[in-house]
Design a protein around this motif. Sequence first.
Motif, mmCIF file in Angstrom:
data_model
loop_
_atom_site.group_PDB
_atom_site.id
_atom_site.type_symbol
_atom_site.label_atom_id
_atom_site.label_comp_id
_atom_site.label_asym_id
_atom_site.label_seq_id
_atom_site.Cartn_x
_atom_site.Cartn_y
_atom_site.Cartn_z
ATOM 1 N N UNK A 209 17.478 29.311 26.292
ATOM 2 C CA UNK A 209 16.792 28.866 27.507
ATOM 3 C C UNK A 209 17.402 27.547 27.942
ATOM 4 N N UNK A 210 17.968 27.545 29.138
ATOM 5 C CA UNK A 210 18.543 26.327 29.719
ATOM 6 C C UNK A 210 19.548 25.673 28.771
ATOM 7 N N UNK A 211 20.338 26.494 28.092
ATOM 8 C CA UNK A 211 21.377 25.984 27.190
ATOM 9 C C UNK A 211 20.928 25.732 25.765
ATOM 10 N N UNK A 212 19.632 25.791 25.500
ATOM 11 C CA UNK A 212 19.117 25.613 24.139
ATOM 12 C C UNK A 212 19.111 26.969 23.445
ATOM 13 N N UNK A 213 19.826 27.089 22.345
ATOM 14 C CA UNK A 213 19.910 28.339 21.595
ATOM 15 C C UNK A 213 18.885 28.298 20.460
ATOM 16 N N UNK A 214 18.143 29.396 20.307
ATOM 17 C CA UNK A 214 17.105 29.473 19.277
ATOM 18 C C UNK A 214 17.633 30.238 18.074
ATOM 19 N N UNK A 215 17.457 29.647 16.899
ATOM 20 C CA UNK A 215 18.084 30.159 15.685
ATOM 21 C C UNK A 215 17.271 31.219 14.966
ATOM 22 N N UNK A 216 15.972 31.329 15.250
ATOM 23 C CA UNK A 216 15.102 32.235 14.498
ATOM 24 C C UNK A 216 14.523 33.325 15.391
ATOM 25 N N UNK A 217 14.219 34.465 14.746
ATOM 26 C CA UNK A 217 13.494 35.554 15.414
ATOM 27 C C UNK A 217 12.385 36.092 14.508
ATOM 28 N N UNK A 218 12.054 35.351 13.494
ATOM 29 C CA UNK A 218 11.099 35.839 12.488
ATOM 30 C C UNK A 218 9.742 36.160 13.107
#
Length: 262
Positions: free
Chosen positions: A232-241
């Motif tokens: 989102x807006x260049x922020x990458x999220x590392x988890x999908x748990x």
Amino acid sequence: MQNKTEEKKSSGSTVLADDGFYFGIGAFETIAVEEGIPQLLAWHLERLRDSLAFFGIDQSVEEKEVLAYLNACPQSEEKQHGALKITVTAQNKLFGLRKNTYSEEQYQKGFRLGFSEIRRNETSPLTYHKTLGIADNIMEKRNAKKSGLDEKIFLNQKGQISEGTVSNIFFAREGKIVTPPLSCGMLPGILRGFVCETTDVQEQILYPQDIAAFDECFVTNSLMGIMPVHDLDGIVFSSRAVSTALREKYHAACVHQQTALY
């Protein structure tokens, strides 16, 4: 405007030019259909009743009407994995069935999101109903696709995170889930309600600068269910748990619902 699939399978061939046609005074629901069963139907019909009462529209949609319409539809891909749309105005009540186009590939990749330059008006009562006047949402959804995104997220007049063009948004950090409160200006989504009622969720006012503190993000609506977000807006999220666990919980609830109905 209905697409050709919806037109072909819609109930009734004539739309009367009432206040819904001229001014968008009307409400609709889009309901996931799995193996002929409308998912969370009672929740959708309750929200529809609330919106019709808000508009002062003296019409109702009963569960038996919805099931009768679906039972009359021939077996098809749309009926196995589809989207049922119910549209109600003062003089119209329409049912339409089309294919649910969300794909497993999208869940594997995760959605790419960006912020919209259009602000959501948290002071308008219309914001909190699924009305026919959603041109902002539709145009921004199309603009998202043109810019290589899957969805855009609205801020409200105060610059707070509100909702997506067709979704509600959640964030998580170390397994703890937060979502903006309804007062930030959003439609009370059915899947949002499912997540909040079946899981420990904290409502919290959030600003764009807050999102970097989270390790997970996901969006929800009735057709996509629970969709993980890649960035989102260049922020990458590392988890999908969290989103993976919630998606499994939702699918289990759908199976239970089908068993109960049969």
